[in-house]
Scaffold this motif. Structure first.
Motif, short mmCIF file in Angstrom:
data_model
loop_
_atom_site.label_atom_id
_atom_site.label_comp_id
_atom_site.label_asym_id
_atom_site.label_seq_id
_atom_site.Cartn_x
_atom_site.Cartn_y
_atom_site.Cartn_z
N VAL A 1 0.70 -0.72 0.22
CA VAL A 1 0.17 0.24 -0.36
C VAL A 1 1.09 1.55 0.40
O VAL A 1 0.36 2.34 -0.91
CB VAL A 1 -1.26 -0.34 1.32
N GLN A 2 1.60 1.27 0.98
CA GLN A 2 2.80 2.19 1.34
C GLN A 2 3.38 2.54 -0.51
O GLN A 2 3.79 3.27 -0.79
CB GLN A 2 3.92 2.41 2.29
N ALA A 3 3.70 1.27 -0.96
CA ALA A 3 4.90 1.65 -1.94
C ALA A 3 3.37 1.58 -3.47
O ALA A 3 4.43 1.71 -4.91
CB ALA A 3 5.25 0.13 -2.74
N LYS A 4 2.14 2.09 -3.22
CA LYS A 4 1.18 2.50 -3.85
C LYS A 4 0.55 1.10 -5.14
O LYS A 4 0.26 1.58 -6.26
CB LYS A 4 1.48 3.72 -4.89
N TYR A 5 1.13 0.23 -4.26
CA TYR A 5 1.01 -1.30 -5.90
C TYR A 5 -0.61 -1.53 -5.11
O TYR A 5 -1.24 -1.86 -6.53
CB TYR A 5 2.48 -2.37 -5.32
N LEU A 6 -1.05 -1.50 -4.18
CA LEU A 6 -2.11 -1.58 -4.23
C LEU A 6 -3.06 -0.77 -3.54
O LEU A 6 -2.24 0.23 -2.43
CB LEU A 6 -2.43 -3.00 -2.66
N GLU A 7 -4.56 -0.18 -3.00
CA GLU A 7 -5.19 0.28 -1.98
C GLU A 7 -5.65 -0.97 -1.05
O GLU A 7 -5.82 -2.25 -2.01
CB GLU A 7 -5.99 1.39 -2.97
N TYR A 8 -6.56 -0.08 0.28
CA TYR A 8 -6.38 -1.28 0.97
C TYR A 8 -7.77 -0.33 1.51
O TYR A 8 -6.98 1.06 2.23
CB TYR A 8 -5.51 -1.91 1.77
N ARG A 9 -8.60 -0.33 1.66
CA ARG A 9 -9.98 0.67 2.53
C ARG A 9 -11.28 -0.06 2.83
O ARG A 9 -11.18 -1.48 2.90
CB ARG A 9 -10.04 1.76 1.22
N ARG A 10 -11.71 0.69 3.22
CA ARG A 10 -13.00 -0.15 4.33
C ARG A 10 -13.62 -0.11 3.51
O ARG A 10 -14.35 0.96 2.59
CB ARG A 10 -13.03 0.50 5.77
N VAL A 11 -15.18 -0.81 4.00
CA VAL A 11 -16.33 -0.84 2.43
C VAL A 11 -16.68 -0.27 4.00
O VAL A 11 -17.21 0.35 4.77
CB VAL A 11 -16.74 -2.99 2.59
N PRO A 12 -17.51 0.61 2.65
CA PRO A 12 -18.26 1.01 3.14
C PRO A 12 -20.05 0.99 3.51
O PRO A 12 -20.19 -0.26 2.76
CB PRO A 12 -18.98 2.93 1.86
N ASN A 13 -20.14 2.14 4.53
CA ASN A 13 -21.85 0.80 5.58
C ASN A 13 -22.58 0.00 5.65
O ASN A 13 -23.00 -1.11 5.34
CB ASN A 13 -22.35 1.58 4.30
N CYS A 14 -20.88 -0.97 6.21
CA CYS A 14 -20.60 -2.13 6.15
C CYS A 14 -20.34 -2.24 7.78
O CYS A 14 -19.38 -2.18 8.21
CB CYS A 14 -19.26 -3.31 5.31
N HIS A 15 -21.67 -3.30 8.52
CA HIS A 15 -21.47 -3.46 9.66
C HIS A 15 -21.32 -5.14 10.27
O HIS A 15 -22.70 -5.71 9.56
CB HIS A 15 -22.20 -2.91 10.79
N PRO A 16 -19.72 -6.09 11.49
CA PRO A 16 -18.72 -5.24 11.24
C PRO A 16 -18.19 -5.03 10.08
O PRO A 16 -18.47 -4.80 9.02
CB PRO A 16 -18.13 -6.42 11.93
N ALA A 17 -17.13 -4.09 10.41
CA ALA A 17 -15.72 -3.74 9.51
C ALA A 17 -15.70 -4.95 8.86
O ALA A 17 -15.25 -5.78 9.06
CB ALA A 17 -14.94 -2.44 9.76
N LEU A 18 -15.03 -4.64 6.95
CA LEU A 18 -14.76 -4.99 6.00
C LEU A 18 -14.42 -4.24 5.11
O LEU A 18 -14.48 -2.90 4.76
CB LEU A 18 -15.94 -6.02 5.05
N TYR A 19 -13.09 -4.81 4.65
CA TYR A 19 -11.96 -4.07 3.32
C TYR A 19 -12.01 -5.28 2.49
O TYR A 19 -12.08 -6.11 2.08
CB TYR A 19 -10.92 -3.95 4.45
N GLU A 20 -11.06 -4.07 1.57
CA GLU A 20 -11.72 -4.51 0.02
C GLU A 20 -9.90 -3.96 -0.08
O GLU A 20 -9.46 -3.13 0.08
CB GLU A 20 -12.44 -4.05 -1.01
#
Length: 307
Positions: free
Chosen positions: A234-253
């Motif tokens: 992510v820091q090298a900008k090869y990937l984006e890692y973000r929280r899925v909006p309006n999702c409980h409990p929290a999920l990431y993609e």
């Protein structure tokens, strides 16, 4: 070389995609490293409390992929013009493939010239099988480590290494022993592409579990994979890692990062899949059409940016 049988690759439908072969070959990655290349090929397995996840069974059988339909036809017939590829790959030949991989990885790490005469010493006694051994070793290095071995234009009978998909950040894509980690990034980027340009973290880890890579468990090649994926890449900008909006409990993609879009492309993945399956890019029509749209968009953007 004429007269030498080149084993057929396994063919895949869109439901059984080229990534399955990538995953299979990553599972065959060297299981331990000291100062240079690997000493064995590890088979995947889900770790349990009674088994150390770093203790794996050494095997090279996973290196061999054959056309299942062709194999069945040959098995039903007592004669044929070509030898059965499974019978061709004896344990001794498989061992030579592993030795060739080790040799090539060592040359990559030490940045020493890679020449054919040295490779022939490895296959001593199996010279007639050199094209097959070299081909298989190069295929596995490409699929497992994200490196392509190609002829050196400046050295007779010499070879050089380059990134299979054009990824350039060697610092982040090597482990402490200088072994490339690009193969893992290739699998993740491929998964994201196949999942509609956005893959849930759950889906990514499910794919990686098939090659013996688990969050929180140190891997001999990739290190701690969760940190590698969610922080370093992510820091090298090869990937984006973000929280899925309006999702409980929290999920990431995961998504492709800007550097992945800049250095590689969907078309390069399609071309790679086609190469893996001995076919043409248009054999994957839905993905191919999406890749063409991306190429056209890039061309239009480049044209409009030109003075």
């Amino acid at each position: 070389m004429s007269g030498v049988y080149r084993p057929k690759r396994q063919r895949y439908t869109l439901e059984q995609s080229p990534q399955d072969e990538v995953e299979e070959h990553v599972a065959a990655a060297p299981s331990s490293h000291e100062n240079s290349a690997a000493v064995g090929l590890s088979a995947p397995g889900t770790p349990s409390e009674s088994q150390n996840p770093e203790q794996t069974t050494t095997t090279s059988s996973v290196l061999i992929t054959v056309d299942e339909e062709s194999t069945q036809e040959e098995g039903n017939s007592s004669s044929g013009d070509e030898p059965n590829s499974e019978s061709l790959f004896t344990p001794s030949i498989e061992g030579k493939v592993a030795e060739m991989m080790e040799f090539l990885l060592t040359k990559y790490q030490t940045k020493e010239p890679t020449v054919k005469i040295d490779m022939h010493r490895i296959v001593e006694g199996y010279e007639a099988c050199f094209p097959i051994i070299f081909q298989r070793a190069c295929e596995c290095i490409e699929l497992v480590f994200g490196l392509t071995v190609k002829e050196d234009d400046h050295l007779d009978n010499g070879y050089v290494f380059c990134s299979t998909l054009g990824l350039t950040c060697e610092g982040i894509l090597k482990n402490d022993h200088g072994v490339p980690k690009g193969g893992l990034l290739m699998v993740v980027l491929s998964t994201i592409f196949r999942e509609g340009n956005c893959a849930t973290e759950e889906r990514v880890w499910k794919v990686l579990s098939r090659i013996g890579v688990y969050p929180g468990i140190e891997h001999a090649i990739y290190g701690e994979p969760r940190k590698f994926l969610t922080q370093e890449l992510v820091q090298a900008k090869y990937l984006e890692y973000r929280r899925v909006p309006n999702c409980h409990p929290a999920l990431y993609e995961f998504l492709w990062g800007p550097r992945a879009h800049e250095e590689t492309s969907k078309m390069k993945f399609i071309e790679f899949w086609a190469q893996v399956n001995d076919t043409i890019p248009s054999a994957f029509p839905d993905y191919y059409e999406e890749a063409l749209k991306e190429e056209r968009a890039k061309a239009m953007a480049s044209s409009s940016a030109s003075p």
